[in-house]
Design a protein around this motif. Structure first.
Motif, short mmCIF file in Angstrom:
data_model
loop_
_atom_site.label_atom_id
_atom_site.label_comp_id
_atom_site.label_asym_id
_atom_site.label_seq_id
_atom_site.Cartn_x
_atom_site.Cartn_y
_atom_site.Cartn_z
N MET A 194 41.49 55.91 24.53
CA MET A 194 42.28 54.69 24.51
C MET A 194 41.40 53.54 24.01
N GLU A 195 41.90 52.82 23.05
CA GLU A 195 41.15 51.69 22.50
C GLU A 195 41.07 50.58 23.54
N GLN A 196 39.88 49.97 23.64
CA GLN A 196 39.70 48.89 24.61
C GLN A 196 40.47 47.66 24.16
N GLU A 197 41.20 47.09 25.10
CA GLU A 197 41.94 45.85 24.82
C GLU A 197 41.04 44.69 25.22
N LYS A 198 40.71 43.87 24.25
CA LYS A 198 39.91 42.68 24.53
C LYS A 198 40.74 41.47 24.18
N TYR A 199 40.57 40.45 24.97
CA TYR A 199 41.26 39.21 24.70
C TYR A 199 40.38 38.37 23.79
N SER A 200 40.89 38.04 22.61
CA SER A 200 40.06 37.31 21.65
C SER A 200 40.65 35.95 21.28
N GLY A 201 41.73 35.55 21.92
CA GLY A 201 42.35 34.27 21.61
C GLY A 201 41.63 33.11 22.28
N LYS A 202 42.17 31.92 22.08
CA LYS A 202 41.57 30.72 22.67
C LYS A 202 42.06 30.50 24.09
N LEU A 203 43.24 31.02 24.41
CA LEU A 203 43.77 30.87 25.76
C LEU A 203 43.13 31.87 26.70
N LYS A 204 43.42 31.74 27.97
CA LYS A 204 42.84 32.62 28.98
C LYS A 204 43.94 33.49 29.59
N TYR A 205 43.57 34.70 30.00
CA TYR A 205 44.47 35.53 30.78
C TYR A 205 44.14 35.30 32.24
N TYR A 206 45.11 34.82 33.00
CA TYR A 206 44.92 34.58 34.43
C TYR A 206 45.42 35.78 35.21
N PHE A 207 44.70 36.10 36.30
CA PHE A 207 45.05 37.22 37.16
C PHE A 207 45.09 36.77 38.60
N SER A 208 45.92 37.44 39.38
CA SER A 208 45.93 37.27 40.83
C SER A 208 45.03 38.35 41.39
N ILE A 209 43.83 37.97 41.79
CA ILE A 209 42.83 38.90 42.29
C ILE A 209 42.81 38.84 43.82
N PRO A 210 42.95 39.98 44.50
CA PRO A 210 42.88 39.96 45.96
C PRO A 210 41.54 39.40 46.44
N ILE A 211 41.54 38.69 47.56
CA ILE A 211 40.34 38.01 48.05
C ILE A 211 39.16 38.95 48.19
N GLY A 212 39.33 40.14 48.66
CA GLY A 212 38.21 41.06 48.84
C GLY A 212 37.64 41.60 47.55
N CYS A 213 38.27 41.31 46.42
CA CYS A 213 37.84 41.84 45.13
C CYS A 213 37.18 40.80 44.23
N ASN A 214 36.86 39.64 44.78
CA ASN A 214 36.29 38.55 43.99
C ASN A 214 35.00 38.94 43.29
N ASP A 215 34.08 39.56 44.02
CA ASP A 215 32.81 39.95 43.42
C ASP A 215 33.01 40.99 42.32
N GLU A 216 33.93 41.90 42.55
CA GLU A 216 34.23 42.92 41.56
C GLU A 216 34.79 42.29 40.28
N ALA A 217 35.73 41.37 40.43
CA ALA A 217 36.32 40.68 39.28
C ALA A 217 35.25 39.91 38.52
N ASN A 218 34.37 39.25 39.27
CA ASN A 218 33.27 38.51 38.66
C ASN A 218 32.36 39.46 37.88
N GLY A 219 32.12 40.63 38.43
CA GLY A 219 31.30 41.64 37.76
C GLY A 219 31.90 42.13 36.45
#
Length: 104
Positions: A1-26
């Protein structure tokens, strides 16, 4: 599967569960202090966020979050409230940290 990368100027926002903050940051997500949600900046692989099934926020949800946070900030100022609410940060205060911040 080809990796999907966001290359636009806007941002993709996500709702990240509180316990997963460090993982999302990683994975390269950043915390937006104004919107109070995690976003994926341009050039970051979206695959880990999609695989985790973290909800991608619509433009309307991001706009509503921004408006809601602005209204909350105005309310705090009008009531002279200076302590953080639980969703003010991706890191929550423990009870003892909260008491220390309030001088108790």
């Amino acid at each position: 599967m080809e990796q999907e990368k966001y290359s636009g100027k806007l941002k993709y926002y996500f709702s990240i569960p509180i316990g997963c903050n460090d993982e999302a940051n990683g994975y390269g997500a950043k915390w937006d202090r104004k919107i109070k949600h995690w976003y994926v900046p341009a050039g970051i692989d979206l695959k880990p966020f999609i695989e985790k099934r973290w909800k991608r926020l619509s433009n309307e949800e991001v706009t509503n979050a921004a408006k809601g946070n602005e209204e909350m900030d105005e309310l705090r100022k009008s009531l002279n409230i200076d302590f953080p609410f639980p969703n003010d940060s991706h890191k929550q205060l423990s009870i003892s940290e909260f008491k220390k911040s309030r001088g108790r």
